[in-house]
Design a protein around this motif. Structure first.
Motif, mmCIF file in Angstrom:
data_model
loop_
_atom_site.group_PDB
_atom_site.id
_atom_site.type_symbol
_atom_site.label_atom_id
_atom_site.label_comp_id
_atom_site.label_asym_id
_atom_site.label_seq_id
_atom_site.Cartn_x
_atom_site.Cartn_y
_atom_site.Cartn_z
ATOM 1 N N SER A 76 83.401 28.396 30.131
ATOM 2 C CA SER A 76 83.462 28.928 30.620
ATOM 3 C C SER A 76 83.559 31.055 29.937
ATOM 4 O O SER A 76 83.259 31.717 30.434
ATOM 5 N N ASN A 77 83.799 30.403 28.881
ATOM 6 C CA ASN A 77 83.888 31.438 27.912
ATOM 7 C C ASN A 77 83.313 31.203 26.601
ATOM 8 O O ASN A 77 83.884 31.995 25.588
ATOM 9 N N PRO A 136 87.105 31.139 36.329
ATOM 10 C CA PRO A 136 86.980 29.503 36.010
ATOM 11 C C PRO A 136 87.634 28.875 35.157
ATOM 12 O O PRO A 136 88.116 29.988 34.047
ATOM 13 N N THR A 138 89.358 25.697 32.534
ATOM 14 C CA THR A 138 90.337 24.765 32.392
ATOM 15 C C THR A 138 92.033 24.758 32.157
ATOM 16 O O THR A 138 91.334 26.251 31.245
ATOM 17 N N MET A 145 92.792 31.250 26.499
ATOM 18 C CA MET A 145 92.749 32.398 26.067
ATOM 19 C C MET A 145 94.243 33.673 27.233
ATOM 20 O O MET A 145 93.343 34.713 26.940
ATOM 21 N N PHE A 195 94.772 21.011 20.476
ATOM 22 C CA PHE A 195 94.196 21.326 21.519
ATOM 23 C C PHE A 195 95.387 20.971 22.094
ATOM 24 O O PHE A 195 96.600 20.855 22.241
ATOM 25 N N LEU A 228 78.452 36.445 40.964
ATOM 26 C CA LEU A 228 78.550 35.119 40.644
ATOM 27 C C LEU A 228 77.467 34.455 41.219
ATOM 28 O O LEU A 228 77.729 33.200 41.217
ATOM 29 N N LYS A 307 83.969 33.920 23.322
ATOM 30 C CA LYS A 307 83.583 32.716 22.150
ATOM 31 C C LYS A 307 82.282 32.586 21.092
ATOM 32 O O LYS A 307 81.468 31.940 22.198
HETATM 33 C C1 LIG Z 1 82.228 33.846 36.277
HETATM 34 C C2 LIG Z 1 83.703 34.382 35.519
HETATM 35 C C3 LIG Z 1 84.455 35.176 35.981
HETATM 36 C C4 LIG Z 1 85.332 35.026 35.543
HETATM 37 N N1 LIG Z 1 86.267 36.218 34.809
HETATM 38 C C5 LIG Z 1 87.679 36.036 34.476
HETATM 39 C C6 LIG Z 1 88.600 36.738 34.677
HETATM 40 O O1 LIG Z 1 88.554 37.473 35.774
HETATM 41 N N2 LIG Z 1 89.625 36.223 33.482
HETATM 42 C C7 LIG Z 1 89.308 35.960 32.489
HETATM 43 O O2 LIG Z 1 90.730 36.232 31.402
HETATM 44 N N3 LIG Z 1 88.809 35.405 32.255
HETATM 45 C C8 LIG Z 1 87.665 35.732 32.721
HETATM 46 N N4 LIG Z 1 86.547 34.736 32.908
HETATM 47 C C9 LIG Z 1 86.184 33.208 31.500
HETATM 48 C C10 LIG Z 1 86.614 32.276 31.690
HETATM 49 O O3 LIG Z 1 86.258 31.842 32.156
HETATM 50 C C11 LIG Z 1 88.270 32.269 31.055
HETATM 51 O O4 LIG Z 1 88.378 32.895 29.496
HETATM 52 C C12 LIG Z 1 88.719 30.599 30.917
HETATM 53 O O5 LIG Z 1 89.874 30.723 30.521
HETATM 54 C C13 LIG Z 1 88.514 29.674 29.888
HETATM 55 O O6 LIG Z 1 89.148 28.353 30.047
HETATM 56 P P1 LIG Z 1 87.668 27.507 29.579
HETATM 57 O O7 LIG Z 1 88.673 25.896 29.904
HETATM 58 O O8 LIG Z 1 86.553 27.201 30.560
HETATM 59 O O9 LIG Z 1 87.743 27.303 28.136
HETATM 60 P P2 LIG Z 1 85.771 27.907 27.037
HETATM 61 O O10 LIG Z 1 85.328 28.469 27.641
HETATM 62 O O11 LIG Z 1 85.437 26.184 27.247
HETATM 63 O O12 LIG Z 1 86.706 28.184 25.556
HETATM 64 C C14 LIG Z 1 86.916 29.079 25.516
HETATM 65 C C15 LIG Z 1 88.168 28.551 24.043
HETATM 66 O O13 LIG Z 1 88.913 28.239 24.063
HETATM 67 C C16 LIG Z 1 88.835 26.875 23.580
HETATM 68 N N5 LIG Z 1 89.484 25.907 24.169
HETATM 69 C C17 LIG Z 1 89.288 25.368 25.328
HETATM 70 N N6 LIG Z 1 89.843 24.104 25.567
HETATM 71 C C18 LIG Z 1 90.888 24.008 24.917
HETATM 72 C C19 LIG Z 1 92.003 23.277 24.520
HETATM 73 N N7 LIG Z 1 91.968 22.349 25.751
HETATM 74 N N8 LIG Z 1 92.585 23.501 23.719
HETATM 75 C C20 LIG Z 1 92.813 24.897 22.589
HETATM 76 N N9 LIG Z 1 91.323 24.850 23.051
HETATM 77 C C21 LIG Z 1 90.455 25.063 23.830
HETATM 78 C C22 LIG Z 1 87.276 26.608 23.043
HETATM 79 O O14 LIG Z 1 87.759 25.925 21.937
HETATM 80 C C23 LIG Z 1 87.052 27.728 22.968
HETATM 81 O O15 LIG Z 1 87.792 28.313 21.491
HETATM 82 C C24 LIG Z 1 85.511 34.301 33.964
HETATM 83 C C25 LIG Z 1 84.531 33.934 33.155
HETATM 84 C C26 LIG Z 1 83.205 33.690 34.107
HETATM 85 C C27 LIG Z 1 81.879 32.906 34.020
#
Ligand SMILES: Cc1cc2nc3c(=O)[nH]c(=O)nc-3n(C[C@H](O)[C@H](O)[C@H](O)COP(=O)(O)OP(=O)(O)OC[C@H]3O[C@@H](n4cnc5c(N)ncnc54)[C@H](O)[C@@H]3O)c2cc1C
Length: 315
Positions: A76-77, A136, A138, A145, A195, A228, A307
């Motif tokens: 999601s990022n 959104p 994990t 982040m 990780f 959204l 990213k």
């Molecule tokens: C509609 C929408 C709304 C959002 N609103 C917000 C908000 O209000 N605030 C906010 O902060 N963000 C927001 N985001 C961005 C995003 O949801 C966050 O940054 C979220 O924490 C990313 O989690 P992810 O699991 O999807 O990580 P990913 O997008 O899959 O990964 C993000 C980064 O973390 C690394 N990574 C992921 N999991 C791991 C792990 N277990 N170990 C090591 N590295 C890892 C990946 O390699 C990548 O570099 C939003 C996104 C969307 C689509």
């Protein structure tokens, strides 16, 4: 590693890796299936790690074969290029999605959906994670982040994490060691070398009804301010010191600006939303155009919050 013979060697690598991990190993898996924006080319190898031991084996295997590793949460990022990601993309599944509540602590696997951690702790009468409602992704992605909202961020309640390293090591690290600041952790500089297998949050007891009431307010505010109904990867850029990227983009008159199937949202200018025909290149080109125009009009260089994964031509 991607041509005809490349595919054969990928198959061989996948076969060898399958003997070492409990989770699925997929070859040339389209990452569009694993990103909220629905874009992105294939991962050479895509592994669903079911346990800490699977993560160790993935890293050790990657070391033996000199392959890069890219952790992925819910995607999601991230914005993945059309050519995709070389090496191994690894996502947490199985035991790595477990969640336990012990007293005032929540122990959540790196692959646990953040929404589940929020709802289960709220139900248990533990406050602190609800400030992240609507983000959104994990738990692991949120830690990396230092995800947050105007109501708080991961750093407020994170106590420690369990990290699996590229050398196969498993170690606990305190939140203080992670250098958490606005949408940043030191883990971002170790991309591919570590990780987040588990996170421990220290929460505070509160009436579940009061937590639920705050969640309802946060949900309303989010629905009113974010697009959204559209696919996106959230905020494209980090807020510059004491300003907001969305405000700068809006003030530059860029809402509605488009490239191919990608458009600057007219609800929230820091979101790039896509229609079904969009490509990752459309999104990147539009983002670069926004950066250029904001630089010209405000003298501010926007930095990506998203990213960029995979190979990108120099913009
Ligand atoms: C509609 C929408 C709304 C959002 N609103 C917000 C908000 O209000 N605030 C906010 O902060 N963000 C927001 N985001 C961005 C995003 O949801 C966050 O940054 C979220 O924490 C990313 O989690 P992810 O699991 O999807 O990580 P990913 O997008 O899959 O990964 C993000 C980064 O973390 C690394 N990574 C992921 N999991 C791991 C792990 N277990 N170990 C090591 N590295 C890892 C990946 O390699 C990548 O570099 C939003 C996104 C969307 C689509």
């Amino acid at each position: 590693m991607t041509g005809g013979s490349g595919n054969n060697s990928l198959m061989d690598l996948a076969e060898t890796l399958r003997r070492r991990v409990g989770g699925e190993v997929l070859v040339r898996e389209p990452l569009a299936r694993h990103t909220t924006i629905g874009l992105g080319g294939p991962a050479d190898l895509f592994v669903r790690a079911m346990s800490v031991e699977d993560l160790r084996q993935v890293f050790l295997f990657a070391g033996e074969h000199n392959l890069p590793v890219t952790p992925l949460g819910c995607g999601s990022n991230v914005l993945v290029s059309e050519s995709g990601v070389r090496g191994i993309v690894v996502q947490a599944d199985g035991d790595l999605q477990d969640l336990f509540i012990e007293g005032e602590r929540c122990l959540a696997g790196g692959g646990c959906p953040l929404s589940r951690a929020i709802s289960e702790t709220a139900r248990a009468g533990l406050a602190g994670l609800e400030v992240l409602y609507g983000v959104p992704g994990t738990v692991g992605g949120a830690v990396v982040m230092n995800a947050g909202t105007r109501n708080g961020c991961v750093a407020d309640t994170l106590e420690s994490v369990t990290l699996v390293g590229r050398d196969g090591s498993v170690r606990d690290a305190s939140a203080a060691e992670l250098g958490l600041s606005y949408r940043h952790s030191a883990l971002q500089e170790q991309q591919g070398d570590v990780f987040v297998a588990q996170a421990v949050f220290r929460l505070r007891p509160e009436d579940p009804a009061a937590i639920r009431e705050r969640i309802a307010r946060y949900a309303d505010a989010r629905r009113a301010s974010q697009p959204l109904d559209w696919r996106s990867c959230g905020c494209m850029f980090r807020n510059p010191e004491s300003d907001s990227a969305g405000r700068l983009i809006d003030a530059a008159g860029l809402k509605g600006l488009s490239e191919g199937g990608a458009q600057v949202s007219d609800r929230h200018a820091n979101f790039i939303v896509v229609s079904p025909e969009a490509t990752a290149s459309d999104v990147r080109r539009l983002a670069e155009k926004v950066r250029r125009l904001v630089q010209e009009r405000h003298g501010v260089t926007l930095e990506y919050e998203v990213k960029l994964l995979g190979e990108w031509p120099d913009e």
